[in-house]
Design a protein around this motif. Sequence first.
Motif, mmCIF file in Angstrom:
data_model
loop_
_atom_site.group_PDB
_atom_site.id
_atom_site.type_symbol
_atom_site.label_atom_id
_atom_site.label_comp_id
_atom_site.label_asym_id
_atom_site.label_seq_id
_atom_site.Cartn_x
_atom_site.Cartn_y
_atom_site.Cartn_z
ATOM 1 N N LEU B 64 41.137 48.489 7.134
ATOM 2 C CA LEU B 64 42.093 48.522 8.264
ATOM 3 C C LEU B 64 43.519 47.939 7.838
ATOM 4 O O LEU B 64 44.508 48.327 8.267
ATOM 5 N N LEU B 73 47.557 52.732 12.234
ATOM 6 C CA LEU B 73 46.954 51.779 13.002
ATOM 7 C C LEU B 73 47.479 51.866 14.422
ATOM 8 O O LEU B 73 46.999 52.082 15.388
ATOM 9 N N ALA B 241 36.597 50.788 10.422
ATOM 10 C CA ALA B 241 37.944 49.959 10.737
ATOM 11 C C ALA B 241 38.345 50.184 12.104
ATOM 12 O O ALA B 241 38.520 49.384 12.854
#
Lengths: 269, 270
Positions: B64, B73, B241
């Motif tokens: 992550l 992300l 994640a």
Amino acid sequence: MSTETTAGLKDGIEVSGLGLTFTPPRREPVVALENVNVSVAPGEFVCVVGASGSGKSTLLRLMAGLLEPTTGSIEIGGSLVTGPGRDRAMVFQSDNLLPWATVIDNVSYGLELAGMRKADARAIAMERLTAVGLAHVAQSYPRQLSGGMRQRVNIARALAVDPRVLLLDEPFAALDAQTREIMSAELLKIWSGDKKTVVFITHQIDEAVFLADRVVVLSAHPGTVKEIVDVPFERPRDLHLKRSAEFGQIVDHIWSLIETEVRNSLGIS
Amino acid sequence: MSATQKAVTRQSFGAWLGGPTRGASTLRLFGSLLLLVVIWEVAARYLVNNRLLIVPFSDVMIALGFEAQSGDLWVNLGTTVAELAIAFPIAVVGGMVIGAILAGSKPVRQTLDPMLTALYSLPIVALAPLFTAGLGFGIPSKVAIIILMAIFPVITNTDSGLRSADPALIETAKSFKASRWQILRRVTLPHSVPFIISGIRVAFARALVGVIVAEFFGAIAGFGFAIAAAAQSFQTGRLLAYVVILGVIGLLASIGLTALERKLAPWKED
């Protein structure tokens, strides 16, 4: 004297030739009430008793304008009842308080529905709550109160709109015996203040005799007036009255009027 | 501290933890999440060896971190959140309006009921490839799927909420000479609030499923797109994640709806 009569006349109830027949789809019509004639004087406290099926609640709903009669008419203060009106307020058997509204908002409900500003309605509601000794629970929700307290709030809500006629449909039926005794004494105390015209439905004969100036006894199938019994006791009355011999005689007399019907409804002869 | 004192302390802590305070509910929330993380970590390190199926939670957090650093992300999060932010309010408002129409008219309700039941029970995600083909890889195809997924629970719950108000309360309002509008505003609507909120709760869960599956079938960015890409390159840590972030979004939505319900329907609280 003459002014009193004029003011009083406004609040009297005149039921004449009243009948209501329900016609359920694809079934036989049911005659709930037939040729009911009752005259309630202004400021009078009248109780209506009768076996189940005698149409007591139907009579009250007709007076409230929640039902329409098939025959006859009801006049309140000289004007024909054609629907619900702000001259009347109804107290139902279940307290019917709004669960999402606080006690104070429930009491001001009727006033707000009549278009009163919220602040003014609340001020009056608070006065009414104080009068019934419930000012301390004004901000509570109904479910936080006991059954007896909820029913007092219910009565306060009806009184808040200052109706000329108060209609009560077995208001204490869901309460335990001790609570209902106290509540009926409380109701008399409240009523003695401004002497509104009251029609009170109950199946409890001693309650009716304790409260009323006159007791209307209905017979069942079809519901019609069997007898109107005068209750001569002086006011103010207290609960000790219930232990007197005269009181017992009147209760006995009314019971004898409806006993057969209660037995019939149970299939006992 | 004596043994009895200890017992008393422990008991009162238990009572506090089971209690209604904000501190206790926060501790319960984090305790519960911590337990999940610990079970995950232990299971992945010592019980399941299949690294394609599961990797330890700590590895997922590292993955992550990489995603956040690379900026992927934020792009994916922004895309999916934007799709939800456009579509979900449309579904909620539209569902409430349609539900109100159904509640208000018996013939309309009875006519449309079979159609609505059929559509509600249909796995609408099955239409995702069709929407991608018809509306393209961008946001519109996702918005369409989310609306179709989320609208039905709101319709159903609004309708049943509006129709299930206690008749005695309506009769009481009538005895005070309330108008139809006053009955709606003072009785029927307040009664239906908890129904509508639980409809929205179900709708949000379905919206999440909808958006992810829609992104699987073709997207430029988004969580579903990232998860599909990670799966194709066997990057289990990266995939999980995104799943963790989805879980966080779901949890936050649930907490938000609970707060909303407490605000709009305080009488329901104990």
